[in-house]
Structure formats: C-alpha cells, structure tokens
Scaffold this motif. Sequence first.
Motif, PDB file in Angstrom:
ATOM      1  N   LYS A 178       0.834  -1.212   0.000  1.00  9.49           N
ATOM      2  CA  LYS A 178       0.000   0.000   0.000  1.00  9.49           C
ATOM      3  C   LYS A 178       0.870   1.263   0.000  1.00  9.49           C
ATOM      4  O   LYS A 178       0.548   2.240  -0.669  1.00  9.49           O
ATOM      5  N   LEU A 179       1.969   1.214   0.744  1.00 12.65           N
ATOM      6  CA  LEU A 179       2.851   2.376   0.862  1.00 12.65           C
ATOM      7  C   LEU A 179       3.894   2.458  -0.252  1.00 12.65           C
ATOM      8  O   LEU A 179       4.590   3.457  -0.365  1.00 12.65           O
ATOM      9  N   GLY A 180       4.045   1.394  -1.029  1.00 10.14           N
ATOM     10  CA  GLY A 180       5.083   1.371  -2.049  1.00 10.14           C
ATOM     11  C   GLY A 180       6.449   1.054  -1.476  1.00 10.14           C
ATOM     12  O   GLY A 180       7.476   1.405  -2.050  1.00 10.14           O
ATOM     13  N   VAL A 181       6.476   0.386  -0.326  1.00 12.48           N
ATOM     14  CA  VAL A 181       7.723  -0.008   0.319  1.00 12.48           C
ATOM     15  C   VAL A 181       8.128  -1.380  -0.201  1.00 12.48           C
ATOM     16  O   VAL A 181       7.313  -2.296  -0.255  1.00 12.48           O
ATOM     17  N   GLN A 182       9.388  -1.533  -0.583  1.00 10.50           N
ATOM     18  CA  GLN A 182       9.899  -2.809  -1.085  1.00 10.50           C
ATOM     19  C   GLN A 182      10.534  -3.581   0.062  1.00 10.50           C
ATOM     20  O   GLN A 182      11.460  -3.095   0.701  1.00 10.50           O
ATOM     21  N   LEU A 183      10.014  -4.784   0.333  1.00  9.22           N
ATOM     22  CA  LEU A 183      10.628  -5.677   1.310  1.00  9.22           C
ATOM     23  C   LEU A 183      11.666  -6.528   0.583  1.00  9.22           C
ATOM     24  O   LEU A 183      11.404  -7.025  -0.514  1.00  9.22           O
ATOM     25  N   VAL A 184      12.821  -6.695   1.207  1.00 10.58           N
ATOM     26  CA  VAL A 184      13.943  -7.391   0.581  1.00 10.58           C
ATOM     27  C   VAL A 184      14.493  -8.434   1.546  1.00 10.58           C
ATOM     28  O   VAL A 184      14.743  -8.135   2.722  1.00 10.58           O
ATOM     29  N   ALA A 185      14.688  -9.659   1.055  1.00 11.27           N
ATOM     30  CA  ALA A 185      15.281 -10.723   1.863  1.00 11.27           C
ATOM     31  C   ALA A 185      16.750 -10.885   1.509  1.00 11.27           C
ATOM     32  O   ALA A 185      17.126 -10.840   0.337  1.00 11.27           O
ATOM     33  N   CYS A 186      17.568 -11.102   2.529  1.00 11.94           N
ATOM     34  CA  CYS A 186      18.998 -11.329   2.340  1.00 11.94           C
ATOM     35  C   CYS A 186      19.231 -12.787   1.961  1.00 11.94           C
ATOM     36  O   CYS A 186      18.939 -13.697   2.740  1.00 11.94           O
ATOM     37  N   GLY A 187      19.727 -13.020   0.769  1.00 10.48           N
ATOM     38  CA  GLY A 187      19.994 -14.368   0.291  1.00 10.48           C
ATOM     39  C   GLY A 187      21.047 -15.088   1.109  1.00 10.48           C
ATOM     40  O   GLY A 187      20.965 -16.304   1.325  1.00 10.48           O
ATOM     41  N   PHE A 188      22.034 -14.355   1.598  1.00  6.37           N
ATOM     42  CA  PHE A 188      23.059 -14.950   2.438  1.00  6.37           C
ATOM     43  C   PHE A 188      22.415 -15.552   3.690  1.00  6.37           C
ATOM     44  O   PHE A 188      22.731 -16.682   4.081  1.00  6.37           O
ATOM     45  N   SER A 189      21.494 -14.805   4.313  1.00  2.55           N
ATOM     46  CA  SER A 189      20.799 -15.291   5.508  1.00  2.55           C
ATOM     47  C   SER A 189      19.900 -16.479   5.177  1.00  2.55           C
ATOM     48  O   SER A 189      19.833 -17.446   5.944  1.00  2.55           O
ATOM     49  N   LEU A 190      19.212 -16.405   4.044  1.00  7.27           N
ATOM     50  CA  LEU A 190      18.368 -17.527   3.630  1.00  7.27           C
ATOM     51  C   LEU A 190      19.205 -18.800   3.523  1.00  7.27           C
ATOM     52  O   LEU A 190      18.807 -19.858   4.022  1.00  7.27           O
ATOM     53  N   ASN A 191      20.362 -18.700   2.888  1.00 10.42           N
ATOM     54  CA  ASN A 191      21.244 -19.855   2.726  1.00 10.42           C
ATOM     55  C   ASN A 191      21.795 -20.341   4.062  1.00 10.42           C
ATOM     56  O   ASN A 191      21.755 -21.539   4.361  1.00 10.42           O
ATOM     57  N   LYS A 192      22.296 -19.418   4.863  1.00 12.41           N
ATOM     58  CA  LYS A 192      22.936 -19.778   6.127  1.00 12.41           C
ATOM     59  C   LYS A 192      21.974 -20.483   7.077  1.00 12.41           C
ATOM     60  O   LYS A 192      22.362 -21.408   7.788  1.00 12.41           O
ATOM     61  N   PHE A 193      20.696 -20.053   7.082  1.00  9.89           N
ATOM     62  CA  PHE A 193      19.743 -20.614   8.029  1.00  9.89           C
ATOM     63  C   PHE A 193      18.778 -21.604   7.375  1.00  9.89           C
ATOM     64  O   PHE A 193      17.744 -21.949   7.939  1.00  9.89           O
ATOM     65  N   GLY A 194      19.127 -22.067   6.159  1.00  7.88           N
ATOM     66  CA  GLY A 194      18.407 -23.151   5.505  1.00  7.88           C
ATOM     67  C   GLY A 194      16.971 -22.854   5.130  1.00  7.88           C
ATOM     68  O   GLY A 194      16.116 -23.740   5.199  1.00  7.88           O
ATOM     69  N   VAL A 195      16.702 -21.639   4.713  1.00  7.48           N
ATOM     70  CA  VAL A 195      15.343 -21.270   4.309  1.00  7.48           C
ATOM     71  C   VAL A 195      15.205 -21.475   2.799  1.00  7.48           C
ATOM     72  O   VAL A 195      16.012 -20.963   2.020  1.00  7.48           O
ATOM     73  N   ASP A 196      14.191 -22.230   2.408  1.00 11.45           N
ATOM     74  CA  ASP A 196      13.926 -22.501   0.998  1.00 11.45           C
ATOM     75  C   ASP A 196      13.417 -21.223   0.333  1.00 11.45           C
ATOM     76  O   ASP A 196      12.397 -20.661   0.738  1.00 11.45           O
ATOM     77  N   ARG A 197      14.104 -20.770  -0.688  1.00 13.43           N
ATOM     78  CA  ARG A 197      13.724 -19.531  -1.385  1.00 13.43           C
ATOM     79  C   ARG A 197      12.329 -19.620  -2.007  1.00 13.43           C
ATOM     80  O   ARG A 197      11.687 -18.602  -2.227  1.00 13.43           O
ATOM     81  N   LYS A 198      11.884 -20.827  -2.295  1.00 19.93           N
ATOM     82  CA  LYS A 198      10.534 -21.005  -2.860  1.00 19.93           C
ATOM     83  C   LYS A 198       9.458 -20.650  -1.842  1.00 19.93           C
ATOM     84  O   LYS A 198       8.321 -20.383  -2.214  1.00 19.93           O
ATOM     85  N   GLU A 199       9.824 -20.656  -0.557  1.00 21.03           N
ATOM     86  CA  GLU A 199       8.878 -20.333   0.511  1.00 21.03           C
ATOM     87  C   GLU A 199       8.757 -18.829   0.767  1.00 21.03           C
ATOM     88  O   GLU A 199       7.858 -18.386   1.468  1.00 21.03           O
ATOM     89  N   VAL A 200       9.673 -18.067   0.199  1.00 20.70           N
ATOM     90  CA  VAL A 200       9.649 -16.611   0.366  1.00 20.70           C
ATOM     91  C   VAL A 200       8.506 -16.048  -0.483  1.00 20.70           C
ATOM     92  O   VAL A 200       8.397 -16.368  -1.667  1.00 20.70           O
ATOM     93  N   PRO A 201       7.634 -15.219   0.115  1.00 20.05           N
ATOM     94  CA  PRO A 201       6.533 -14.637  -0.662  1.00 20.05           C
ATOM     95  C   PRO A 201       7.043 -13.914  -1.914  1.00 20.05           C
ATOM     96  O   PRO A 201       8.105 -13.279  -1.883  1.00 20.05           O
ATOM     97  N   GLU A 202       6.278 -14.029  -2.991  1.00 22.04           N
ATOM     98  CA  GLU A 202       6.682 -13.424  -4.267  1.00 22.04           C
ATOM     99  C   GLU A 202       6.893 -11.924  -4.187  1.00 22.04           C
ATOM    100  O   GLU A 202       7.695 -11.368  -4.931  1.00 22.04           O
ATOM    101  N   SER A 203       6.171 -11.262  -3.295  1.00 25.80           N
ATOM    102  CA  SER A 203       6.284  -9.801  -3.205  1.00 25.80           C
ATOM    103  C   SER A 203       7.571  -9.356  -2.511  1.00 25.80           C
ATOM    104  O   SER A 203       7.901  -8.172  -2.518  1.00 25.80           O
ATOM    105  N   ILE A 204       8.304 -10.297  -1.919  1.00 25.79           N
ATOM    106  CA  ILE A 204       9.562  -9.961  -1.272  1.00 25.79           C
ATOM    107  C   ILE A 204      10.714 -10.244  -2.239  1.00 25.79           C
ATOM    108  O   ILE A 204      10.899 -11.360  -2.691  1.00 25.79           O
ATOM    109  N   LYS A 205      11.455  -9.203  -2.540  1.00 24.63           N
ATOM    110  CA  LYS A 205      12.609  -9.313  -3.435  1.00 24.63           C
ATOM    111  C   LYS A 205      13.754 -10.003  -2.673  1.00 24.63           C
ATOM    112  O   LYS A 205      13.922  -9.787  -1.470  1.00 24.63           O
ATOM    113  N   THR A 206      14.526 -10.819  -3.351  1.00 23.96           N
ATOM    114  CA  THR A 206      15.683 -11.460  -2.732  1.00 23.96           C
ATOM    115  C   THR A 206      16.959 -10.936  -3.388  1.00 23.96           C
ATOM    116  O   THR A 206      17.042 -10.850  -4.612  1.00 23.96           O
ATOM    117  N   VAL A 207      17.923 -10.568  -2.553  1.00 28.68           N
ATOM    118  CA  VAL A 207      19.243 -10.164  -3.025  1.00 28.68           C
ATOM    119  C   VAL A 207      20.252 -11.139  -2.437  1.00 28.68           C
ATOM    120  O   VAL A 207      19.994 -11.756  -1.408  1.00 28.68           O
TER     121      VAL A 207
END
Length: 140
Positions: free
Chosen positions: A91-120
């Motif tokens: 609603k506000l036009g704020v971009q949520l961004v996930a840290c790929g390094f953290s996703l990898n380090k803590f074993g989070v499946d990138r497919k589980e990240v909501p589509e609206s959250i950008k991954t770097v």
Amino acid sequence: MKTILKISSILILAIFSMLPAQAQQHHAEEHNYVVLTKKVPQLEPILITAENLKTEDGDHFGDFQVIICGKNIADITDPGKMEKFIAKAEKLGVQLVACGFSLNKFGVDRKEVPESIKTVENGILYNFQLQKKGYKSLSL
C-alpha cells in the motif's frame, strides 16, 4: 562583432556547465530510504515510519526499502507473521527485501519466500550499494 561572439560563447558555456549541477540538485530533492532489520516484528514501526515520511516528504518521497536478514529470516515464510506487513508495504510502495546470504545460512527454501519480497544475494552489500546511491540508511 568579435566581442558579441566572445560574449555569446561565454554565455553558452556557462549555461551548459550549469546543467549537470541542476540535474544533481533535482535528484537530491528526492528522499530515498533503506532500513536493515533482523526481526520481523520491527516491520511495524518501520512501516509506520515510512508512512509518516511519505506524508512529510510529499512529492520528494522516493524509494523506501526494508532489508530483512539474520537468524530469524525464516519468519518471512510464515504467512501469519507476514500478511499484514506485506499488505501495508504494498500500500505504501515499500519494497521488502530478503537477504539471500541469511536464507542460505539458516536453511530457508527460497521457494517459501513470498513473491512480493525481493531477494538479493547479500543484504549488507545491497545496503551499502544503496547508501552509495544516496539512500538514507538505518540498521536495527
């Protein structure tokens, strides 16, 4: 005639040398923000801040990005924790961004990240890159 030609040349050079400065000045009027956070619950005050800055800045409000990283990164895959934040960010036009390094380090499946959250790939590097572009930055 030579005097008019010299004066005209000087005026033209002066005008063209001022154009880049005016372009930089116009760009500087836009306020861009980036916040790095390690906890999903902090999204609530961050989004309230974005909302207030958007009102305060008016036409000068630019981009607002929130980078989520750290050991609690898996929280972004929990719809119960994220739905209201994602809706408000959109609603506000704020971009949520996930840290790929953290996703990898803590074993989070990138497919589980909501589509609206950008991954770097590296949230900290991405934060510095935005700062180099003139973003105002805060880390929580």
